[in-house]
Enzyme design. Sequence first.
Site, short mmCIF file in Angstrom:
data_model
loop_
_atom_site.label_atom_id
_atom_site.label_comp_id
_atom_site.label_asym_id
_atom_site.label_seq_id
_atom_site.Cartn_x
_atom_site.Cartn_y
_atom_site.Cartn_z
N ASN A 50 0.93 -1.03 0.00
CA ASN A 50 0.17 -0.01 0.02
C ASN A 50 0.87 1.30 -0.08
O ASN A 50 1.55 1.55 1.10
CB ASN A 50 -0.92 -0.04 1.21
CG ASN A 50 -1.81 1.04 1.35
OD1 ASN A 50 -1.74 2.20 0.28
ND2 ASN A 50 -2.40 1.36 2.48
N TRP A 51 1.09 1.85 -1.13
CA TRP A 51 1.86 2.91 -1.35
C TRP A 51 1.34 4.22 -0.50
O TRP A 51 2.00 5.18 -0.60
CB TRP A 51 2.20 3.23 -2.80
CG TRP A 51 3.01 2.21 -3.34
CD1 TRP A 51 3.59 1.03 -2.51
CD2 TRP A 51 3.68 2.18 -4.68
NE1 TRP A 51 4.16 0.09 -3.64
CE2 TRP A 51 4.30 0.77 -4.61
CE3 TRP A 51 3.41 2.75 -5.75
CZ2 TRP A 51 4.99 0.37 -5.97
CZ3 TRP A 51 4.13 2.18 -6.99
CH2 TRP A 51 4.76 1.48 -7.29
N LYS A 52 0.14 4.35 -0.14
CA LYS A 52 -0.46 5.31 0.28
C LYS A 52 -0.10 6.80 -0.71
O LYS A 52 -0.17 6.61 -1.76
CB LYS A 52 0.07 5.79 1.71
CG LYS A 52 -0.28 4.48 2.60
CD LYS A 52 0.11 4.50 3.95
CE LYS A 52 -0.37 3.20 4.72
NZ LYS A 52 -0.13 3.52 5.95
N HIS B 123 -9.61 1.25 4.98
CA HIS B 123 -8.21 1.34 5.59
C HIS B 123 -8.41 2.51 6.74
O HIS B 123 -9.30 3.41 6.64
CB HIS B 123 -7.44 2.15 4.48
CG HIS B 123 -5.93 1.99 5.24
ND1 HIS B 123 -5.44 2.95 5.92
CD2 HIS B 123 -4.79 1.05 5.11
CE1 HIS B 123 -4.07 2.81 6.54
NE2 HIS B 123 -3.64 1.66 5.75
N GLU C 231 -6.89 4.83 7.58
CA GLU C 231 -6.72 6.35 7.41
C GLU C 231 -7.86 6.69 6.86
O GLU C 231 -8.25 8.08 7.19
CB GLU C 231 -5.40 6.43 6.58
CG GLU C 231 -4.11 6.12 7.32
CD GLU C 231 -2.94 5.63 6.83
OE1 GLU C 231 -2.92 5.66 5.61
OE2 GLU C 231 -2.26 5.08 7.29
N GLU D 154 -5.36 -4.99 10.79
CA GLU D 154 -4.29 -3.84 10.94
C GLU D 154 -4.74 -2.99 12.14
O GLU D 154 -5.42 -1.97 12.17
CB GLU D 154 -4.48 -2.70 9.80
CG GLU D 154 -4.13 -3.36 8.49
CD GLU D 154 -3.63 -2.40 7.47
OE1 GLU D 154 -2.35 -2.72 6.68
OE2 GLU D 154 -4.18 -1.23 7.15
N GLY E 275 2.36 2.53 10.76
CA GLY E 275 3.43 3.58 10.47
C GLY E 275 4.03 4.16 11.80
O GLY E 275 4.91 4.89 11.69
N SER F 110 3.39 -1.92 10.29
CA SER F 110 4.91 -1.75 10.21
C SER F 110 5.64 -3.36 10.06
O SER F 110 6.63 -3.59 11.04
CB SER F 110 5.30 -1.49 12.02
OG SER F 110 4.75 -0.11 12.34
N GLY G 50 2.84 -1.11 4.35
CA GLY G 50 2.64 0.55 3.98
C GLY G 50 4.11 0.71 3.61
O GLY G 50 4.94 0.48 2.58
N GLY G 51 4.69 1.46 4.77
CA GLY G 51 5.99 2.10 4.69
C GLY G 51 7.24 0.93 3.93
O GLY G 51 7.85 1.41 3.06
#
Length: 251
Positions: free
Chosen positions: A9-11, A95, A97, A167, A173, A213, A234-235
């Site tokens: 997930n590149w956000k 998600h 966010e 999640e 993150g 993470s 993600g990251g």
Amino acid sequence: MRKPFIAGNWKMNLDSSGAVQLAAEIVKHSSAFQGIDIAICPPAVYLLAVGGELENSAVALGAQNMYFEPSGAFTGEISGPMLRDVGCRYVILGHSERRHILGETDAEINRKIDAALAVDLNPILCVGELLEEREAGETEAVVEKQLSGSLQGISASQMSSVTIAYEPVWAIGTGKVATPEQAQEVHADLRRMIRDCYNAETADAVRIQYGGSVKPSNAANLLSQSDVDGALVGGASLNIEDFLGILAEAT
Ligand code: PGA
């Protein structure tokens, strides 16, 4: 046996050349990772360009969100048929966010899941508790409410196209990963909920990813848990060595 599924997930990151470059690198190495499903979910404006890089590869394209109406006067929104048109196979829905920053509700997520399935997009449904909810012992109740609210009216046969991503919000993150035992406990709860709502066959088949993470250094322990079937990353999915490292652990 559930096939492991790793999705990046590149956000809201990268620019067009960075996105294309990262996709090309992943494709270049992807044949080394057999027996797993891989998807990357770039920002919507880069879907077409990234999709071009993924053509004839084993890496699938996914989106990070969509609207539930197929077309019309919904300024700024993107529909399921549009995502299909640019080659998406997956769409992340619900998600944290989007739930917590943009105020998405289970009812909206439910409509989106329904709309995604109607055009053969495979939803990745995210659920997870806030830190204060975990500390108050509410984790199971929170994910149960999110799961049942988001899956209202979705049939057992439709569930074969749905992936669930657990999640924990406090792990996203933050570098604070859930322990493998914490992840396994919630994953097993989620699978029991699916069994109760549908049946054992559906529960045994549904893939439940862990997200929050995930890194090459913790992926193996998380993925070794019996109910952890992959990761939503993600990251670490923005860094080629890290993402390839996670794929290697999943293989
Ligand atoms: P993270 O994000 O890996 O950067 O914690 C995971 C996610 O939000 O899907």
